[in-house]
Design a protein around this motif. Sequence first.
Motif, PDB file in Angstrom:
ATOM      1  N   TRP A   1      -5.310 -21.550  13.654  1.00 26.80           N
ATOM      2  CA  TRP A   1      -4.676 -20.216  14.425  1.00 26.80           C
ATOM      3  C   TRP A   1      -4.197 -19.294  13.497  1.00 26.80           C
ATOM      4  CZ3 TRP A   1      -1.797 -21.968  19.407  1.00 26.80           C
ATOM      5  CH2 TRP A   1      -2.518 -22.626  20.174  1.00 26.80           C
ATOM      6  N   PRO A   2      -4.460 -18.195  13.698  1.00 27.98           N
ATOM      7  CA  PRO A   2      -3.899 -16.914  12.940  1.00 27.98           C
ATOM      8  C   PRO A   2      -2.423 -16.666  12.809  1.00 27.98           C
ATOM      9  CG  PRO A   2      -4.870 -15.987  14.858  1.00 27.98           C
ATOM     10  CD  PRO A   2      -5.128 -17.390  14.901  1.00 27.98           C
TER      11      PRO A   2
ATOM     12  N   HIS B   1      -1.909 -28.621  21.693  1.00 24.07           N
ATOM     13  CA  HIS B   1      -1.724 -29.183  20.578  1.00 24.07           C
ATOM     14  C   HIS B   1      -1.243 -27.888  19.637  1.00 24.07           C
ATOM     15  CE1 HIS B   1      -3.061 -33.095  19.139  1.00 24.07           C
ATOM     16  NE2 HIS B   1      -3.546 -33.272  20.108  1.00 24.07           N
ATOM     17  N   GLY B   2      -1.988 -26.931  19.728  1.00 21.29           N
ATOM     18  CA  GLY B   2      -1.773 -25.539  18.941  1.00 21.29           C
ATOM     19  C   GLY B   2      -0.519 -25.216  18.965  1.00 21.29           C
TER      20      GLY B   2
ATOM     21  N   GLU C   1      -6.985 -11.827  17.387  1.00 24.97           N
ATOM     22  CA  GLU C   1      -7.973 -12.599  18.004  1.00 24.97           C
ATOM     23  C   GLU C   1      -7.627 -14.142  17.749  1.00 24.97           C
ATOM     24  OE1 GLU C   1     -11.771 -11.814  16.207  1.00 24.97           O
ATOM     25  OE2 GLU C   1     -11.599  -9.844  17.170  1.00 24.97           O
ATOM     26  N   LEU C   2      -7.497 -14.893  18.859  1.00 26.65           N
ATOM     27  CA  LEU C   2      -7.189 -16.256  18.876  1.00 26.65           C
ATOM     28  C   LEU C   2      -8.151 -17.080  19.927  1.00 26.65           C
ATOM     29  CD1 LEU C   2      -5.581 -18.753  18.290  1.00 26.65           C
ATOM     30  CD2 LEU C   2      -3.848 -18.197  19.651  1.00 26.65           C
ATOM     31  N   ASP C   3      -8.859 -17.700  19.427  1.00 23.78           N
ATOM     32  CA  ASP C   3      -9.646 -18.892  20.268  1.00 23.78           C
ATOM     33  C   ASP C   3      -9.009 -20.014  20.043  1.00 23.78           C
ATOM     34  OD1 ASP C   3     -11.452 -20.649  21.330  1.00 23.78           O
ATOM     35  OD2 ASP C   3     -13.053 -20.032  20.072  1.00 23.78           O
TER      36      ASP C   3
ATOM     37  N   PRO D   1       0.575 -10.643  21.500  1.00 24.98           N
ATOM     38  CA  PRO D   1      -0.579 -10.764  22.435  1.00 24.98           C
ATOM     39  C   PRO D   1      -1.847 -11.219  21.819  1.00 24.98           C
ATOM     40  CG  PRO D   1      -0.010  -8.453  22.295  1.00 24.98           C
ATOM     41  CD  PRO D   1       0.752  -9.181  21.303  1.00 24.98           C
ATOM     42  N   THR D   2      -2.564 -12.167  22.444  1.00 20.97           N
ATOM     43  CA  THR D   2      -3.842 -12.552  21.675  1.00 20.97           C
ATOM     44  C   THR D   2      -4.928 -12.716  22.646  1.00 20.97           C
ATOM     45  OG1 THR D   2      -3.535 -15.051  22.083  1.00 20.97           O
ATOM     46  CG2 THR D   2      -2.354 -13.994  20.079  1.00 20.97           C
ATOM     47  N   ASP D   3      -6.154 -12.685  22.069  1.00 16.95           N
ATOM     48  CA  ASP D   3      -7.173 -13.410  23.075  1.00 16.95           C
ATOM     49  C   ASP D   3      -8.341 -13.665  22.464  1.00 16.95           C
ATOM     50  OD1 ASP D   3      -8.667 -13.764  25.667  1.00 16.95           O
ATOM     51  OD2 ASP D   3      -7.908 -11.942  26.486  1.00 16.95           O
TER      52      ASP D   3
END
Length: 201
Positions: A92-93, A119-120, A84-86, A57-59
């Motif tokens: 990107w982590p 893209h990511g 955390e992912l914006d 999960p990311t946000d």
Amino acid sequence: MPIELPFSQACENNKAPILAILREVFDEPGRVLEIGTGTGQHAVHLAQAMPHLKWQPTDHPDAAELSRLRLDQAALSNTLPVIELDVGTPPWPIDSFRWAFSANTAHIMAWKEVEQMFHGIAERLTVGGAFCLYGPFNSQGQFSSDSNKQFDQHLRTRGSHMGIRDMDDLNTLASSVGLVLAKDATMPANNRMLVFRPSVD
Ligand SMILES: C[S@@+](CC[C@H](N)C(=O)[O-])C[C@H]1O[C@@H](n2cnc3c(N)ncnc32)[C@H](O)[C@@H]1O
């Protein structure tokens, strides 16, 4: 005192239909990147029902703390800690994953961020993978219902960068990053599940 978990009635309503589709698509073990986890209801329900998957999960940094509450409490063996992912902030982590899922994010993000999300994901999706994008979408410039039209107007008053996206634009974007629409499933409440896969050529 018990912690009050973030809750969305829409998630309660759509988690079973979403699971029905994802069970078919995420049919092999692998890591799932979820973008915009929100309340965590989808993550907990879907990871619990599909133990062959490892759910990441990311946000957005502004929202990740909220996502952690339900996931930490559920403490499932196949969910990873929320990161955390914006989508608009590189790098990107996360390096690679077989599956990707995002619900109700494309109309909240600015279009530039939707481009960055595609893209990511395309850059990191492994062979045989898929990206499932759930939400309300327009088709050939037309709203699929009056309620979606009203929802779009509401979004645009909240922020001029928001709005329901058109399938044509998403398909053009997908093909520009090497993805192709492999499935377009009609979902309850005028939503859709779009399944993108890496194109073979
Ligand atoms: C309407 S909520 C949907 C939450 C959940 N997926 C659901 O279906 O209920 C939109 C989500 O997109 C996330 N989001 C917005 N902009 C983002 C960005 N640039 N990168 C990552 N997530 C973003 C928000 O933090 C929020 O969790």
